[in-house]
Design a protein around this motif. Sequence first.
Motif, PDB file in Angstrom:
ATOM      1  N   LEU A   1       0.820  -1.205   0.000  1.00 46.50           N
ATOM      2  CA  LEU A   1       0.000   0.000   0.000  1.00 46.50           C
ATOM      3  C   LEU A   1       0.858   1.260   0.000  1.00 46.50           C
ATOM      4  O   LEU A   1       0.546   2.241  -0.683  1.00 46.50           O
ATOM      5  CB  LEU A   1      -0.949   0.003   1.195  1.00 46.50           C
ATOM      6  N   GLU A   2       1.944   1.233   0.752  1.00 47.28           N
ATOM      7  CA  GLU A   2       2.825   2.395   0.801  1.00 47.28           C
ATOM      8  C   GLU A   2       3.466   2.639  -0.568  1.00 47.28           C
ATOM      9  O   GLU A   2       3.586   3.781  -1.021  1.00 47.28           O
ATOM     10  CB  GLU A   2       3.898   2.169   1.868  1.00 47.28           C
ATOM     11  N   ALA A   3       3.856   1.562  -1.246  1.00 46.47           N
ATOM     12  CA  ALA A   3       4.450   1.696  -2.576  1.00 46.47           C
ATOM     13  C   ALA A   3       3.443   2.221  -3.587  1.00 46.47           C
ATOM     14  O   ALA A   3       3.776   3.038  -4.458  1.00 46.47           O
ATOM     15  CB  ALA A   3       5.016   0.349  -3.029  1.00 46.47           C
ATOM     16  N   LEU A   4       2.198   1.770  -3.477  1.00 44.48           N
ATOM     17  CA  LEU A   4       1.145   2.305  -4.353  1.00 44.48           C
ATOM     18  C   LEU A   4       0.925   3.784  -4.087  1.00 44.48           C
ATOM     19  O   LEU A   4       0.843   4.599  -5.018  1.00 44.48           O
ATOM     20  CB  LEU A   4      -0.168   1.563  -4.128  1.00 44.48           C
ATOM     21  N   ALA A   5       0.797   4.134  -2.815  1.00 42.98           N
ATOM     22  CA  ALA A   5       0.470   5.517  -2.438  1.00 42.98           C
ATOM     23  C   ALA A   5       1.553   6.499  -2.869  1.00 42.98           C
ATOM     24  O   ALA A   5       1.277   7.679  -3.081  1.00 42.98           O
ATOM     25  CB  ALA A   5       0.237   5.616  -0.930  1.00 42.98           C
TER      26      ALA A   5
ATOM     27  N   LEU B   1       4.976   1.797  -7.930  1.00 46.65           N
ATOM     28  CA  LEU B   1       4.574   0.605  -8.670  1.00 46.65           C
ATOM     29  C   LEU B   1       3.830   1.000  -9.936  1.00 46.65           C
ATOM     30  O   LEU B   1       3.273   2.090 -10.028  1.00 46.65           O
ATOM     31  CB  LEU B   1       3.676  -0.282  -7.793  1.00 46.65           C
ATOM     32  N   SER B   2       3.785   0.100 -10.892  1.00 46.70           N
ATOM     33  CA  SER B   2       3.061   0.377 -12.133  1.00 46.70           C
ATOM     34  C   SER B   2       1.555   0.322 -11.890  1.00 46.70           C
ATOM     35  O   SER B   2       1.090  -0.241 -10.884  1.00 46.70           O
ATOM     36  CB  SER B   2       3.449  -0.647 -13.204  1.00 46.70           C
TER      37      SER B   2
ATOM     38  N   TRP C   1       4.713  -7.760  -6.398  1.00 51.32           N
ATOM     39  CA  TRP C   1       4.965  -6.506  -7.108  1.00 51.32           C
ATOM     40  C   TRP C   1       6.126  -5.666  -6.574  1.00 51.32           C
ATOM     41  O   TRP C   1       6.540  -4.721  -7.237  1.00 51.32           O
ATOM     42  CB  TRP C   1       3.691  -5.654  -7.084  1.00 51.32           C
ATOM     43  N   ILE C   2       6.639  -5.986  -5.404  1.00 45.81           N
ATOM     44  CA  ILE C   2       7.735  -5.165  -4.862  1.00 45.81           C
ATOM     45  C   ILE C   2       9.064  -5.916  -4.969  1.00 45.81           C
ATOM     46  O   ILE C   2       9.138  -7.076  -4.609  1.00 45.81           O
ATOM     47  CB  ILE C   2       7.452  -4.789  -3.389  1.00 45.81           C
TER      48      ILE C   2
END
Length: 218
Positions: free
Chosen positions: A34-38, A42-43, A217-218
């Motif tokens: 979630l942190e990477a999305l926010a 991430l793509s 995804w990470i």
Amino acid sequence: MSFMADPPGADRLSARLRRDTRAADEAAQANGFLEALATGRLSWVAYADLAAQHWFLYEALELAAGTMADDPIARAFVFPELIRLPAIEADLRFLHGPRWAERIAAHPATTTYCTRLRYAANSHPVGFIAHHYARYLGDMSGGQYLGQAIARVYGLNSEGNRFFLFPGIDVEAFKGYYRRLLDALPWTFDEQDEFVAEVVEANRLNVAVLDELARRWI
């Protein structure tokens, strides 16, 4: 529907629920996916995968709402204005095109979550309300920040992020109303214990879904 201030009392079910689920809530909020999305690391395909997992979860939950709509206890928590499935499907059409249903799949952790959700939410109002609370109140709490962040970093403007939007609902007022419904439930102490335990389990299963997305995804 009238909204009033929450009554005081640390022994209210809603207050106990917030205390007993704090650790799981913090684990979800701290999840690396979630942190990477926010933060846009991430793509958009990773975000589309999250939307797909939401579809499987909300299909199970909203089918259960149809089953429980006539239950004398559970029906108070069946709010048509909360239904997320049409919004998720609109997001998936935007992200994957008209053949989106052929392009999504439930991950193992999502399947495990759906299995527990179907069993608990279709069999007893305690289980239904527990999973209802875990999903929708989460959408209206941390989900609001996440939705705004995703819209900003991926350049979405309603199209593609409808899941996070609750048009016509005052989110803070609704959350207060929902908690008062919980506090008014005519449950025994054993039923309250069962309810809190099921919310904790729903939160654990949600974190497992997020952890699987992070591994992918990470």
